[in-house]
Scaffold this motif. Sequence first.
Motif, PDB file in Angstrom:
ATOM      1  N   LYS A  86       0.845  -1.179   0.000  1.00  0.00           N
ATOM      2  CA  LYS A  86       0.000   0.000   0.000  1.00  0.00           C
ATOM      3  C   LYS A  86       0.893   1.246   0.000  1.00  0.00           C
ATOM      4  CE  LYS A  86      -3.154  -2.468   3.096  1.00  0.00           C
ATOM      5  NZ  LYS A  86      -3.837  -2.425   4.426  1.00  0.00           N
ATOM      6  N   PRO A  87       0.380   2.376  -0.450  1.00  0.00           N
ATOM      7  CA  PRO A  87       1.182   3.618  -0.411  1.00  0.00           C
ATOM      8  C   PRO A  87       1.707   3.929   0.997  1.00  0.00           C
ATOM      9  CG  PRO A  87      -0.699   3.928  -1.821  1.00  0.00           C
ATOM     10  CD  PRO A  87      -0.878   2.583  -1.186  1.00  0.00           C
ATOM     11  N   GLU A  88       0.944   3.584   2.014  1.00  0.00           N
ATOM     12  CA  GLU A  88       1.385   3.852   3.383  1.00  0.00           C
ATOM     13  C   GLU A  88       2.530   2.948   3.829  1.00  0.00           C
ATOM     14  OE1 GLU A  88      -1.740   3.271   2.318  1.00  0.00           O
ATOM     15  OE2 GLU A  88      -2.902   2.126   3.809  1.00  0.00           O
ATOM     16  N   ASP A  89       2.906   1.971   3.012  1.00  0.00           N
ATOM     17  CA  ASP A  89       4.082   1.148   3.302  1.00  0.00           C
ATOM     18  C   ASP A  89       5.374   1.826   2.838  1.00  0.00           C
ATOM     19  OD1 ASP A  89       2.132  -1.707   2.407  1.00  0.00           O
ATOM     20  OD2 ASP A  89       2.706  -1.104   4.443  1.00  0.00           O
ATOM     21  N   THR A  90       5.249   2.940   2.188  1.00  0.00           N
ATOM     22  CA  THR A  90       6.415   3.675   1.707  1.00  0.00           C
ATOM     23  C   THR A  90       7.296   4.131   2.853  1.00  0.00           C
ATOM     24  OG1 THR A  90       5.328   4.432  -0.311  1.00  0.00           O
ATOM     25  CG2 THR A  90       7.156   5.771   0.494  1.00  0.00           C
ATOM     26  N   GLY A  91       8.604   3.977   2.682  1.00  0.00           N
ATOM     27  CA  GLY A  91       9.542   4.423   3.702  1.00  0.00           C
ATOM     28  C   GLY A  91      10.895   3.771   3.523  1.00  0.00           C
ATOM     29  N   MET A  92      11.821   4.146   4.398  1.00  0.00           N
ATOM     30  CA  MET A  92      13.123   3.499   4.422  1.00  0.00           C
ATOM     31  C   MET A  92      13.006   2.286   5.327  1.00  0.00           C
ATOM     32  SD  MET A  92      16.176   3.813   3.164  1.00  0.00           S
ATOM     33  CE  MET A  92      16.551   5.533   2.845  1.00  0.00           C
ATOM     34  N   PHE A 113      17.462  -3.448  19.669  1.00  0.00           N
ATOM     35  CA  PHE A 113      18.429  -3.912  18.678  1.00  0.00           C
ATOM     36  C   PHE A 113      19.654  -3.009  18.656  1.00  0.00           C
ATOM     37  CE2 PHE A 113      15.977  -7.238  16.620  1.00  0.00           C
ATOM     38  CZ  PHE A 113      14.694  -6.942  17.068  1.00  0.00           C
ATOM     39  N   GLY A 114      20.835  -3.646  18.680  1.00  0.00           N
ATOM     40  CA  GLY A 114      22.058  -2.867  18.765  1.00  0.00           C
ATOM     41  C   GLY A 114      22.804  -2.690  17.463  1.00  0.00           C
ATOM     42  N   TYR A 115      22.424  -3.444  16.454  1.00  0.00           N
ATOM     43  CA  TYR A 115      23.113  -3.358  15.166  1.00  0.00           C
ATOM     44  C   TYR A 115      22.098  -2.978  14.086  1.00  0.00           C
ATOM     45  CZ  TYR A 115      26.776  -5.894  17.612  1.00  0.00           C
ATOM     46  OH  TYR A 115      27.740  -6.281  18.513  1.00  0.00           O
ATOM     47  N   TRP A 116      22.504  -2.079  13.205  1.00  0.00           N
ATOM     48  CA  TRP A 116      21.589  -1.562  12.193  1.00  0.00           C
ATOM     49  C   TRP A 116      22.264  -1.484  10.830  1.00  0.00           C
ATOM     50  CZ3 TRP A 116      16.492  -0.393  13.056  1.00  0.00           C
ATOM     51  CH2 TRP A 116      16.079  -0.413  14.395  1.00  0.00           C
ATOM     52  N   GLY A 117      21.467  -1.735   9.793  1.00  0.00           N
ATOM     53  CA  GLY A 117      21.933  -1.508   8.447  1.00  0.00           C
ATOM     54  C   GLY A 117      21.683  -0.074   8.021  1.00  0.00           C
ATOM     55  N   GLN A 118      22.072   0.224   6.793  1.00  0.00           N
ATOM     56  CA  GLN A 118      21.932   1.587   6.266  1.00  0.00           C
ATOM     57  C   GLN A 118      20.542   1.863   5.713  1.00  0.00           C
ATOM     58  OE1 GLN A 118      24.344   4.092   6.497  1.00  0.00           O
ATOM     59  NE2 GLN A 118      25.108   2.541   7.920  1.00  0.00           N
ATOM     60  N   GLY A 119      19.789   0.820   5.449  1.00  0.00           N
ATOM     61  CA  GLY A 119      18.425   0.999   4.973  1.00  0.00           C
ATOM     62  C   GLY A 119      18.296   0.832   3.477  1.00  0.00           C
ATOM     63  N   THR A 120      17.101   0.462   3.051  1.00  0.00           N
ATOM     64  CA  THR A 120      16.770   0.364   1.631  1.00  0.00           C
ATOM     65  C   THR A 120      15.393   0.980   1.430  1.00  0.00           C
ATOM     66  OG1 THR A 120      16.604  -1.175  -0.250  1.00  0.00           O
ATOM     67  CG2 THR A 120      15.813  -1.986   1.871  1.00  0.00           C
ATOM     68  N   GLN A 121      15.266   1.802   0.399  1.00  0.00           N
ATOM     69  CA  GLN A 121      14.038   2.576   0.189  1.00  0.00           C
ATOM     70  C   GLN A 121      12.971   1.734  -0.488  1.00  0.00           C
ATOM     71  OE1 GLN A 121      13.252   5.749   1.172  1.00  0.00           O
ATOM     72  NE2 GLN A 121      11.210   5.468   0.305  1.00  0.00           N
ATOM     73  N   VAL A 122      11.768   1.815   0.039  1.00  0.00           N
ATOM     74  CA  VAL A 122      10.590   1.192  -0.575  1.00  0.00           C
ATOM     75  C   VAL A 122       9.586   2.302  -0.871  1.00  0.00           C
ATOM     76  CG1 VAL A 122       8.628  -0.343  -0.190  1.00  0.00           C
ATOM     77  CG2 VAL A 122      10.914  -1.032   0.562  1.00  0.00           C
ATOM     78  N   THR A 123       9.167   2.386  -2.124  1.00  0.00           N
ATOM     79  CA  THR A 123       8.198   3.396  -2.531  1.00  0.00           C
ATOM     80  C   THR A 123       7.037   2.709  -3.220  1.00  0.00           C
ATOM     81  OG1 THR A 123       9.942   5.035  -2.836  1.00  0.00           O
ATOM     82  CG2 THR A 123       7.807   5.499  -3.848  1.00  0.00           C
ATOM     83  N   VAL A 124       5.838   2.932  -2.697  1.00  0.00           N
ATOM     84  CA  VAL A 124       4.630   2.335  -3.262  1.00  0.00           C
ATOM     85  C   VAL A 124       3.739   3.452  -3.775  1.00  0.00           C
ATOM     86  CG1 VAL A 124       2.686   0.780  -2.867  1.00  0.00           C
ATOM     87  CG2 VAL A 124       4.811   0.474  -1.572  1.00  0.00           C
ATOM     88  N   SER A 125       3.453   3.417  -5.052  1.00  0.00           N
ATOM     89  CA  SER A 125       2.630   4.456  -5.656  1.00  0.00           C
ATOM     90  C   SER A 125       1.203   3.953  -5.857  1.00  0.00           C
ATOM     91  CB  SER A 125       3.224   4.892  -6.986  1.00  0.00           C
ATOM     92  OG  SER A 125       3.338   3.788  -7.859  1.00  0.00           O
ATOM     93  N   SER A 126       0.261   4.885  -5.785  1.00  0.00           N
ATOM     94  CA  SER A 126      -1.154   4.509  -5.919  1.00  0.00           C
ATOM     95  C   SER A 126      -1.583   4.474  -7.369  1.00  0.00           C
ATOM     96  CB  SER A 126      -2.015   5.491  -5.129  1.00  0.00           C
ATOM     97  OG  SER A 126      -1.794   6.798  -5.593  1.00  0.00           O
TER      98      SER A 126
END
Length: 126
Positions: A86-92, A113-126
């Motif tokens: 859904k569009p509301e799932d958009t985020g890093m 959680f003590g360890y983190w990645g840099q993130g990957t972008q997810v973009t959902v368009s309507s």
Amino acid sequence: QVQLVESGGGSVQSGGSLRLSCVAYGYTGGRYSMGWFRQAPGKEREGVAAIDSDGRIIYADFVQGRFTISQDGWKVTLYLQMGSLKPEDTGMYYCAADFRTLEGRVWIDPSDFGYWGQGTQVTVSS
């Protein structure tokens, strides 16, 4: 030191699917938990799903059966299969890990959680 590297983000239309992956480099053994978090612009980071070395799984309420978290144990690779996006799932989307399990928890919080990645972008368009 554990290093987390995410991949698999991208842009999809509403109703589409994506599969995120996270590899934990430097893991040398022991019990653990790994999870996915997301953060939309202007919002706090929130837990999506988590899994531990004993097989416990926690999903956020908003997942509603749309996402599946899994892991490849011997490689310590974490996956998040996302469907009915859904569009509301958009985020890093961030991968996180810790050497504590999920035992006794009913939700997941970034402070666990003590360890983190840099993130990957997810973009959902309507």
